[in-house]
Every structure is written in C-alpha cells, then in structure tokens.
Design an enzyme around this catalytic site. Structure first.
Site, PDB file in Angstrom:
ATOM      1  N   SER A 137       0.848  -1.188   0.000  1.00  0.00           N
ATOM      2  CA  SER A 137       0.000   0.000   0.000  1.00  0.00           C
ATOM      3  C   SER A 137       0.883   1.236   0.000  1.00  0.00           C
ATOM      4  CB  SER A 137      -0.897   0.010   1.241  1.00  0.00           C
ATOM      5  OG  SER A 137      -1.571   1.245   1.382  1.00  0.00           O
ATOM      6  N   TYR A 147      -0.890  -0.772  10.333  1.00  0.00           N
ATOM      7  CA  TYR A 147      -1.104  -1.120   8.929  1.00  0.00           C
ATOM      8  C   TYR A 147       0.058  -0.619   8.083  1.00  0.00           C
ATOM      9  CZ  TYR A 147      -3.401  -1.540   4.378  1.00  0.00           C
ATOM     10  OH  TYR A 147      -3.701  -1.871   3.078  1.00  0.00           O
TER      11      TYR A 147
END
Length: 253
Positions: A137, A147
């Site tokens: 990401s 994350y």
C-alpha cells in the site's frame, strides 16, 4: 498454462486478480477463508474462461492454514508460476484502543503469512522462474499505525528479494495502491464517503491490478498505480514524518 495462486481471492483486489489472470488463460488456485465465496467465483471463472480453478480454503491467521497453502506452493509436481500475496484486513488507527489479539492477528496475516508463503514459493520457483506480487500500500511510505508498519516491511522485503532472486529467474513486486474501491472498507463497517478521503483520490480495482501485473512482468520491485500516488510517495521522501502522519490521519482506515 501458467498457474497463479491468489490469497484473499474471494473479493476485492484478489477477485480482480483472478478475473484478469483467467482472462489471460492462467489456471488458478484461489485462497480465502470462505469456501462458499471461493466456489462461487471458481464456477464463474471456469464457465466464462474455461480455465482450471482449484479452491483452497484457509485462514492465514492460523498456522495450519498457512502451512496448507505453503505445502501447495512447494509442490514441484504441479508448480505455481505466480504467487499473489493479497490477503489482509484493516483495523482502526488508534492502536492503544484496539484489542491486542486483533493486532497480533493483523501482523500474522500481513507479514508472517506473506513471508512464509514467499519462502515456500521460492523453493519451487528458483531456477525454474516465477513471479511474486505482494499487495502492499502507499500507506507503507507514511506513518499510519500498524497497517503502515506492516506494509512498509512488505515493501522493503520485496525490494531486497527482487534483487536477490533475479539471478534465479524470480521477480518480486510490491504493489502499492492508494485508496481503491473494493469491499475492504465495507468490512470495517464504513460506508462510501465515510473514510474522509476526497473522491479524486480513489482508484479503480481493474486499473490497480492491470498495473501490478504489467510492472511484475517488467521485473519492477515496486509498483505504484497512478501518477497522483507516485507524486504523493515522492513527497513523503522530503516532507517531515510529523506532517505526513498528520495528513494520513484524515482517512479513517
């Protein structure tokens, strides 16, 4: 025919990878927790494209689930040519307020499972050739709770592995999309528009997957779909982390 194994294949980017690869006449091994969802997708792909589709239900937060997929990747009698490490999920950004067991499960799926599956794939790919795509990401370039930390690890490891195993005919690519229209945010209980992200920042899943497959074929270690996210990543290299992490908090996932 080449064979691709895709984790997190029942929805979102995983299902889109499956459709685009089936369209290219690749045989598929679909991995996710939901056997019913996998069977439904497998039936669709077999009927529309005439490819072989194997369904492998597994929970990648569970050691036994990871090992069942790893064993399939190590099978040299029916080898896998492309591994797509796509399985994952998000948590709220407030680490101290989250259940620590959820955070550990999050780490296992994003980092440990991806590492174990890469290790297994390399056992059969080295010397024969193959490709690995790790779905990371743009968050991996920005300070944004656990994350981002998980995705940053995946990007760094993919860069190293791509250089290390090129001599063995294996490419490793970290695909780094920004916000993408999938069911990822719905599974967190967020409605469209509730994430606090402007519309122009959203990407289309078809474009993300198409770019990832193209860049993997070119042997790129990092693939960033869209010029606007390339620009954002470039800015993260010169702006202070205190500023980028503050901006990153605007989105809720």
């Amino acid at each position: 025919m080449p064979t691709a194994l895709i984790t997190g294949a029942s929805a979102g980017l995983g299902a889109e990878f499956a459709r685009q690869l089936a369209r290219r006449r690749a045989d598929l091994i679909l991995v996710a927790r939901s056997a019913d969802a996998l069977e439904q997708l497998a039936t669709e792909l077999r009927g529309e494209y005439g490819v072989a589709v194997e369904v492998l239900p597994a929970d990648l937060a569970d050691a036994a689930g990871v090992e069942s997929v790893a064993a399939r990747l190590r099978d040299t009698a029916d080898p896998v040519d492309l591994l797509v490490n796509n399985a994952g999920f998000g948590l709220p950004l407030r680490f101290a307020d989250n259940d620590i067991d959820d955070e550990v499960r999050h780490l296992r799926v994003h980092v440990e499972a991806s590492m174990r599956l890469m290790h297994a794939a390399l056992q059969s790919m080295r010397g024969r050739g193959g490709r690995i795509i790790n779905v990371a990401s743009v968050a991996g370039f920005i300070s944004r709770s656990t994350y981002s930390a998980c995705k940053s690890w995946l990007i760094g490891f993919s860069r190293w592995a791509n250089a290390e195993y090129a001599r063995d005919g294996v490419s490793v690519t970290a695909l780094c999309p920004g916000f993408t229209h999938t069911s990822f945010h719905e599974r967190m209980g967020l409605a469209v528009g509730e994430e606090g992200v402007p519309g122009f920042m959203w990407l289309n899943a078809r474009d993300v997957v198409r770019t990832g497959l193209r860049d993997a074929a070119r042997g790129k270690s990092v693939s960033i779909p869209s010029l606007r996210y390339k620009a954002i990543v470039a800015l993260t290299r010169v702006l202070p982390s205190s500023l980028t992490s503050g901006v990153a908090r605007r989105g809720r996932v």
